[in-house]
Design a protein around this motif. Structure first.
Motif, short mmCIF file in Angstrom:
data_model
loop_
_atom_site.label_atom_id
_atom_site.label_comp_id
_atom_site.label_asym_id
_atom_site.label_seq_id
_atom_site.Cartn_x
_atom_site.Cartn_y
_atom_site.Cartn_z
N UNK A 1 55.87 61.40 13.55
CA UNK A 1 56.38 62.06 14.15
C UNK A 1 56.06 61.93 15.89
N UNK A 2 55.17 62.08 16.13
CA UNK A 2 54.72 62.43 17.93
C UNK A 2 55.06 60.49 17.55
N UNK A 3 53.90 59.84 18.05
CA UNK A 3 54.10 58.61 17.21
C UNK A 3 55.50 57.85 17.59
N UNK A 4 56.53 58.39 16.83
CA UNK A 4 57.48 57.71 16.62
C UNK A 4 58.19 57.87 17.51
N UNK A 5 57.94 59.76 18.32
CA UNK A 5 59.15 60.13 19.51
C UNK A 5 58.41 59.33 20.77
N UNK A 6 56.77 58.99 21.25
CA UNK A 6 56.48 58.47 21.99
C UNK A 6 57.12 57.05 22.27
N UNK A 7 56.99 56.37 20.91
CA UNK A 7 57.50 54.65 21.26
C UNK A 7 59.32 54.62 21.37
N UNK A 8 59.92 56.27 21.69
CA UNK A 8 61.28 56.38 21.60
C UNK A 8 61.35 56.49 23.04
N UNK B 1 59.06 55.88 25.47
CA UNK B 1 58.43 54.29 26.53
C UNK B 1 59.75 53.08 26.03
N UNK B 2 60.41 52.87 24.65
CA UNK B 2 61.52 52.47 25.12
C UNK B 2 62.34 52.54 25.66
N UNK B 3 62.65 53.81 26.18
CA UNK B 3 63.86 54.26 26.98
C UNK B 3 63.87 54.03 28.07
N UNK B 4 62.21 54.46 28.23
CA UNK B 4 61.91 54.35 29.93
C UNK B 4 62.33 52.40 30.20
N UNK C 1 54.18 47.47 28.02
CA UNK C 1 53.47 47.75 29.35
C UNK C 1 54.86 47.60 30.00
N UNK C 2 54.88 48.40 31.54
CA UNK C 2 55.35 48.42 32.95
C UNK C 2 54.34 48.68 34.27
N UNK C 3 54.70 48.44 35.08
CA UNK C 3 54.00 48.49 35.82
C UNK C 3 54.70 48.40 37.48
N UNK C 4 54.67 49.86 38.15
CA UNK C 4 55.29 49.59 39.07
C UNK C 4 54.74 50.52 40.40
#
Length: 220
Positions: A53-60, A62-65, A94-97
Motif C-alpha cells: 500500500x505504501x509503495x503504491x501511494x509513493x508511486x502515486x 511521485x507521478x503527481x509531483x 526520476x526528476x532533478x530540479x
C-alpha cells in the motif's frame, strides 16, 4: 486555479497517509510460540499488504509531483512565491530540479525507488573552489538490512572540472553531472550502504579532463 488547488490538496492527503502508515511498526516474530504462530502469520501478511500500500501511494505521489514539475504549475508547488527554477529535468522514473527561494539554493532529486527523494543545500552559487557539496543520509525502516541511501551533490562553476568522483571506503562512483547554464553545472551521487556515514570514509574529488585532481574533500 480550482484544478491546481485540487492537485495540491491530493498531494497533501497522499503524503499524510504515507507518513501515518510509515509509523506502523512491522511484526517481530523472534519470540513466537507455536500457539500464536497463526496470528503472527496473519500479521506478517498484513505487514506485506501495508508495504505494498505504501509503495503504491509513493508511486502515486511521485507521478503527481512529476506531472506538476513537468507543467506550468512547477513554480506553484513551492511555498515561496519568489521561487526561481534554474533547472529541471523530468524523466520517466526520476526528476532533478535546481531552484532558489527565500531560504537559499537547493538541489532536489527524486526517483520512484524507495527513500530516493532528497533536498540538498547549495550554500552559494559562486563557490571559491568552483564546486559545492552537501550530504544527507536516509534509511529504510522496512529493510531488514537497514539500507541507507547516501546522497551527495552540489554545483560546479569551474569549467575545468569535468568529472566528480565519490568514494566510499575506496569504492569509487562517478557522479551524475548535468548542465544548468553556460557557466554552471550540477552534480549528484547516491550510494546504498547497510551502514551510516560515521562507519565509512567518504571522499569527493573534482577532476579535470585529464583526470588531474583539482579539488578534494574527505567527509570522514
Amino acid at each position: 486555479m480550482k484544478k491546481r488547488n485540487e492537485i495540491f490538496f491530493g498531494l497533501t492527503i497522499i503524503a499524510l497517509v504515507i507518513a501515518v502508515l510509515s509509523f506502523i511498526d512491522p511484526v517481530d516474530n523472534k519470540d513466537v510460540t507455536p500457539t500464536n504462530q497463526d496470528d503472527v502469520t496473519d500479521l506478517e501478511k498484513e505487514n506485506e499488504h501495508l508495504k505494498q500500500d505504501i509503495k503504491g501511494l509513493e508511486d502515486s505521489l511521485f507521478e503527481s509531483k512529476k506531472y506538476i514539475f513537468d507543467s506550468n504549475l512547477a513554480k506553484d508547488y513551492f511555498s515561496d512565491p519568489e521561487t526561481e527554477i534554474l533547472y529541471k529535468e523530468i524523466e520517466e522514473t526520476k526528476y532533478v530540479i535546481v531552484y532558489i527561494d527565500g531560504h537559499g539554493n537547493h538541489l532536489y532529486v527524486s526517483s520512484k525507488e524507495p527513500w530516493y527523494e532528497i533536498l540538498l543545500t547549495i550554500p552559494t552559487l559562486e563557490p571559491d573552489d568552483g564546486i559545492t557539496w552537501d550530504y544527507i543520509g536516509m534509511g529504510n525502516s522496512f529493510d531488514d538490512k537497514g539500507i541507507t541511501n547516501h546522497f551527495l551533490g552540489g554545483i560546479i562553476t569551474n569549467n575545468e572540472i569535468k568529472d566528480v568522483h565519490v568514494s566510499f571506503n575506496g569504492e569509487v562512483n562517478e557522479a551524475d553531472i548535468f548542465k544548468i547554464n553556460e557557466n554552471m553545472y550540477g552534480w549528484y551521487s547516491i550510494y546504498k550502504k547497510s551502514s551510516g556515514l560515521d562507519e565509512n570514509t567518504v571522499k569527493i574529488q573534482a577532476l579535470d579532463e585529464d583526470g588531474f585532481i583539482m579539488w578534494q574533500k574527505t567527509i570522514r
